[in-house]
Motif scaffolding. Structure first.
Motif, PDB file in Angstrom:
ATOM      1  N   ALA A 150      61.815  58.441 -89.380  1.00 20.49           N
ATOM      2  CA  ALA A 150      62.232  59.615 -88.083  1.00 20.49           C
ATOM      3  C   ALA A 150      63.867  59.736 -89.447  1.00 20.49           C
ATOM      4  N   SER A 151      64.288  60.082 -89.208  1.00 18.97           N
ATOM      5  CA  SER A 151      66.231  60.772 -89.951  1.00 18.97           C
ATOM      6  C   SER A 151      66.768  60.671 -89.247  1.00 18.97           C
ATOM      7  N   THR A 152      67.861  60.568 -89.274  1.00 19.84           N
ATOM      8  CA  THR A 152      69.177  61.250 -88.219  1.00 19.84           C
ATOM      9  C   THR A 152      69.415  62.384 -88.405  1.00 19.84           C
ATOM     10  N   LEU A 153      68.824  63.086 -90.384  1.00 20.42           N
ATOM     11  CA  LEU A 153      69.836  63.959 -90.791  1.00 20.42           C
ATOM     12  C   LEU A 153      68.994  64.987 -90.223  1.00 20.42           C
TER      13      LEU A 153
ATOM     14  N   SER B 189      65.454  64.036 -86.093  1.00 19.72           N
ATOM     15  CA  SER B 189      66.664  64.049 -85.844  1.00 19.72           C
ATOM     16  C   SER B 189      67.089  64.588 -83.976  1.00 19.72           C
ATOM     17  N   ASP B 190      66.109  65.770 -83.437  1.00 18.36           N
ATOM     18  CA  ASP B 190      65.870  65.834 -82.453  1.00 18.36           C
ATOM     19  C   ASP B 190      65.008  66.222 -81.687  1.00 18.36           C
ATOM     20  N   GLU B 191      64.858  66.662 -80.549  1.00 15.74           N
ATOM     21  CA  GLU B 191      63.437  67.329 -80.124  1.00 15.74           C
ATOM     22  C   GLU B 191      63.101  68.489 -80.483  1.00 15.74           C
ATOM     23  N   GLU B 192      64.090  69.009 -81.041  1.00 12.77           N
ATOM     24  CA  GLU B 192      63.521  70.478 -81.867  1.00 12.77           C
ATOM     25  C   GLU B 192      62.717  69.905 -82.962  1.00 12.77           C
ATOM     26  N   HIS B 193      62.769  68.688 -83.443  1.00 11.45           N
ATOM     27  CA  HIS B 193      62.519  68.602 -84.293  1.00 11.45           C
ATOM     28  C   HIS B 193      62.268  67.391 -84.488  1.00 11.45           C
ATOM     29  N   PRO B 194      60.865  66.617 -83.788  1.00  7.04           N
ATOM     30  CA  PRO B 194      60.370  65.647 -83.576  1.00  7.04           C
ATOM     31  C   PRO B 194      59.383  65.005 -84.483  1.00  7.04           C
ATOM     32  N   SER B 195      59.604  63.796 -85.134  1.00  2.97           N
ATOM     33  CA  SER B 195      58.847  63.134 -85.711  1.00  2.97           C
ATOM     34  C   SER B 195      57.209  62.312 -85.341  1.00  2.97           C
ATOM     35  N   ARG B 196      56.521  63.024 -85.627  1.00  5.50           N
ATOM     36  CA  ARG B 196      54.597  62.391 -84.967  1.00  5.50           C
ATOM     37  C   ARG B 196      54.369  61.739 -85.994  1.00  5.50           C
ATOM     38  N   CYS B 197      53.564  60.986 -84.884  1.00  7.16           N
ATOM     39  CA  CYS B 197      52.388  59.509 -85.189  1.00  7.16           C
ATOM     40  C   CYS B 197      51.538  60.968 -85.561  1.00  7.16           C
TER      41      CYS B 197
ATOM     42  N   GLY C 233      49.539  61.808 -82.312  1.00 10.78           N
ATOM     43  CA  GLY C 233      50.291  62.947 -82.182  1.00 10.78           C
ATOM     44  C   GLY C 233      51.299  62.795 -81.204  1.00 10.78           C
ATOM     45  N   ALA C 234      51.729  61.517 -81.098  1.00 14.46           N
ATOM     46  CA  ALA C 234      53.439  61.584 -80.123  1.00 14.46           C
ATOM     47  C   ALA C 234      54.423  61.227 -80.841  1.00 14.46           C
ATOM     48  N   GLY C 235      55.146  62.349 -80.201  1.00 10.51           N
ATOM     49  CA  GLY C 235      56.410  63.012 -80.416  1.00 10.51           C
ATOM     50  C   GLY C 235      57.557  62.227 -80.289  1.00 10.51           C
ATOM     51  N   TYR C 236      58.593  61.865 -81.255  1.00  8.06           N
ATOM     52  CA  TYR C 236      59.247  60.550 -81.252  1.00  8.06           C
ATOM     53  C   TYR C 236      60.840  61.517 -81.794  1.00  8.06           C
ATOM     54  N   PHE C 237      61.781  61.377 -81.333  1.00 12.06           N
ATOM     55  CA  PHE C 237      63.229  61.589 -81.666  1.00 12.06           C
ATOM     56  C   PHE C 237      64.367  60.847 -80.964  1.00 12.06           C
ATOM     57  N   LEU C 238      64.974  60.289 -81.981  1.00 12.14           N
ATOM     58  CA  LEU C 238      66.349  59.690 -82.136  1.00 12.14           C
ATOM     59  C   LEU C 238      67.311  60.194 -81.141  1.00 12.14           C
TER      60      LEU C 238
ATOM     61  N   ALA D  37      78.657  52.487 -79.710  1.00  9.69           N
ATOM     62  CA  ALA D  37      78.011  51.692 -79.695  1.00  9.69           C
ATOM     63  C   ALA D  37      77.972  50.779 -80.886  1.00  9.69           C
ATOM     64  N   GLU D  38      77.081  51.697 -81.971  1.00  9.77           N
ATOM     65  CA  GLU D  38      76.352  51.686 -82.983  1.00  9.77           C
ATOM     66  C   GLU D  38      74.933  51.085 -82.389  1.00  9.77           C
ATOM     67  N   LYS D  39      74.104  51.434 -81.355  1.00 13.78           N
ATOM     68  CA  LYS D  39      73.119  51.921 -81.157  1.00 13.78           C
ATOM     69  C   LYS D  39      72.497  52.944 -81.320  1.00 13.78           C
ATOM     70  N   LEU D  40      71.000  52.723 -81.688  1.00 17.76           N
ATOM     71  CA  LEU D  40      70.440  53.754 -81.726  1.00 17.76           C
ATOM     72  C   LEU D  40      69.265  53.625 -80.743  1.00 17.76           C
ATOM     73  N   TYR D  41      68.445  55.086 -80.244  1.00 17.04           N
ATOM     74  CA  TYR D  41      67.203  55.023 -79.339  1.00 17.04           C
ATOM     75  C   TYR D  41      67.066  55.769 -79.627  1.00 17.04           C
ATOM     76  N   ILE D  42      65.648  55.606 -79.394  1.00 16.72           N
ATOM     77  CA  ILE D  42      64.077  56.550 -79.418  1.00 16.72           C
ATOM     78  C   ILE D  42      63.372  56.444 -78.691  1.00 16.72           C
ATOM     79  N   HIS D  43      63.762  57.916 -78.439  1.00 18.60           N
ATOM     80  CA  HIS D  43      62.801  58.460 -77.626  1.00 18.60           C
ATOM     81  C   HIS D  43      61.560  59.215 -77.330  1.00 18.60           C
ATOM     82  N   MET D  44      60.439  58.904 -76.281  1.00 22.50           N
ATOM     83  CA  MET D  44      59.176  59.664 -76.385  1.00 22.50           C
ATOM     84  C   MET D  44      59.353  61.268 -76.051  1.00 22.50           C
ATOM     85  N   LEU D  45      58.569  62.065 -75.949  1.00 20.59           N
ATOM     86  CA  LEU D  45      58.350  63.462 -75.364  1.00 20.59           C
ATOM     87  C   LEU D  45      57.368  63.524 -74.585  1.00 20.59           C
TER      88      LEU D  45
END
Length: 78
Positions: free
Chosen positions: A38-41, A47-55, A59-64, A70-78
């Protein structure tokens, strides 16, 4: 956006093993263990819910969700 060195967490706030370098992050699918990239760009996969990275396996979808202050990054599943 450079996320190298950020604390990497899943959607529940648990630290996960992942590899962040520059604006990209590689991690394993939470469902099947297949590698995900996945990318933060803006408008790139993950990068967001509208542009998920898919397995490519299940087929699971993820967004950052980057928390710069806080220098933290959360990975969320759709």
């Amino acid at each position: 956006m450079n996320i190298t060195g950020f604390l990497l967490m899943d959607h529940e706030g648990e630290e996960i093993e992942a590899d962040a370098h520059g604006s990209n992050i590689a991690f394993l699918c939470f469902d099947c263990g297949y590698p995900i990239l996945a990318s933060t760009l803006d408008e790139q996969r993950g990068s967001d819910e509208e542009h998920p990275s898919r397995c490519r396996s299940c087929g699971a979808g993820y967004f950052l969700d980057v928390r710069l202050h806080a220098e933290k990054l959360y990975i969320h599943m759709l």
